[in-house]
Design an enzyme around this catalytic site. Sequence first.
Site, short mmCIF file in Angstrom:
data_model
loop_
_atom_site.label_atom_id
_atom_site.label_comp_id
_atom_site.label_asym_id
_atom_site.label_seq_id
_atom_site.Cartn_x
_atom_site.Cartn_y
_atom_site.Cartn_z
N CYS A 240 -10.28 -12.80 8.15
CA CYS A 240 -9.14 -12.80 9.07
C CYS A 240 -9.64 -12.90 10.52
O CYS A 240 -10.56 -12.19 10.92
CB CYS A 240 -8.33 -11.52 8.88
N CYS B 228 -8.78 -6.15 14.18
CA CYS B 228 -8.31 -4.77 13.96
C CYS B 228 -9.53 -3.91 13.60
O CYS B 228 -10.21 -4.17 12.59
CB CYS B 228 -7.29 -4.73 12.84
N CYS C 46 -10.30 -2.58 10.03
CA CYS C 46 -10.08 -3.45 8.86
C CYS C 46 -11.34 -4.15 8.36
O CYS C 46 -11.95 -4.95 9.08
CB CYS C 46 -9.02 -4.48 9.19
N CYS D 236 3.84 -5.33 -3.69
CA CYS D 236 3.55 -5.80 -2.33
C CYS D 236 2.35 -6.75 -2.37
O CYS D 236 1.36 -6.44 -3.03
CB CYS D 236 3.22 -4.63 -1.42
N CYS E 2 7.63 -7.23 -1.65
CA CYS E 2 7.25 -7.09 -0.24
C CYS E 2 6.04 -7.98 0.03
O CYS E 2 5.21 -8.18 -0.86
CB CYS E 2 6.91 -5.62 0.03
N CYS F 267 9.26 -2.92 6.56
CA CYS F 267 8.30 -1.88 6.20
C CYS F 267 7.34 -1.81 7.39
O CYS F 267 6.63 -2.78 7.67
CB CYS F 267 7.56 -2.29 4.93
N ARG G 81 6.24 6.51 3.24
CA ARG G 81 5.21 6.26 2.22
C ARG G 81 3.85 6.84 2.62
O ARG G 81 3.34 6.57 3.71
CB ARG G 81 5.07 4.75 1.98
#
Length: 317
Positions: free
Chosen positions: A51, A55, A58, A95, A127, A187, A259
């Site tokens: 990616c 972040c 991550c 998801c 999702c 979400c 959650r």
Amino acid sequence: MRHDWKREEVAEIYRTALPELVFRAQTVHREFHEADRVQTCQLLSIKTGGCPEDCAYCPQSAHYDAGVERQGLLDPQHVIDVARDAAARGVTRFCMGAAWRQAPEGRDFENVLEMVRGVSALGMEVCCTLGMLNEGQAERLKDAGLTAYNHNLDTSPEFYGSIITTRVYEDRLKTLAAVRKAGITVCCGGILGMGERETDRIGLLWQLATLEPHPESVPINMLVRVEGTPLASMPELSPLEMVRAIATARILMPASRVRLAAGRKQLSAEAVTLCFLAGANSIFVGEKLLTTPNPGPDEDEQLLETLGLKPLESHAV
Ligand code: SF4
């Protein structure tokens, strides 16, 4: 139901003595939800690693070497088969996560639409989390049967730049607006334990609680410290901070599903129980959350059974 919370009010709730805070949260919880029900969701990484975003938490970011093996978009039929197996085990929400900065156009997006149609046909809530979306993409996902789109705010606006430099908070809010406009539920939550201050945790909760409508689903994650990422050596967050954040989220957003998401493997059964008492009513099940470990299905079933909690049926809200 309020959307005009002041940041000071959120701070006051967050800083309430813990037994009182949990009591208040559980009281609100019982007004809006069945006290013995927990939604079980399964998350599958449909495109892994590489990616371009940075972040700091991550392992899928191309900026860090966290040993994650890159994998292109999975075959739609394989994904639908995984969802079918999950449904057979009682999972009601599926998801799909792809490590993209922006959902792509063309063949990959068509394949994602095929996955959404296939999973939706199983009667599950569907999702996706695919990075930034434009309005046209959001509409096509909605037409394919998407229930919810995950796009986390991660932390407070002030702390955001210390965690991610390749996009700004406003980009997140734009995608959330496109999702809302298409009639898809939202979400949206954040991660605790990234070195933020208490005021940042309060700032995140305030941001979420002033969205109108509130996100239907609010994942509260505990940082999983992955070797190779800049946050690998962060000190461990106290589980009681998770309890505090969950209780505050429950009071601020009474009808949302809160959650208990990533990091659950780092929590004891007692800490997870306190999180449920504080108003969490949704968990991720399965051995992996994208690329980080999660308690296995047997462990989850055992815990729910021990606590006398039952899975929530699909599309219950
Ligand atoms: S959190 Fe998402 S956007 Fe950020 S680096 Fe990881 S996959 Fe990319």
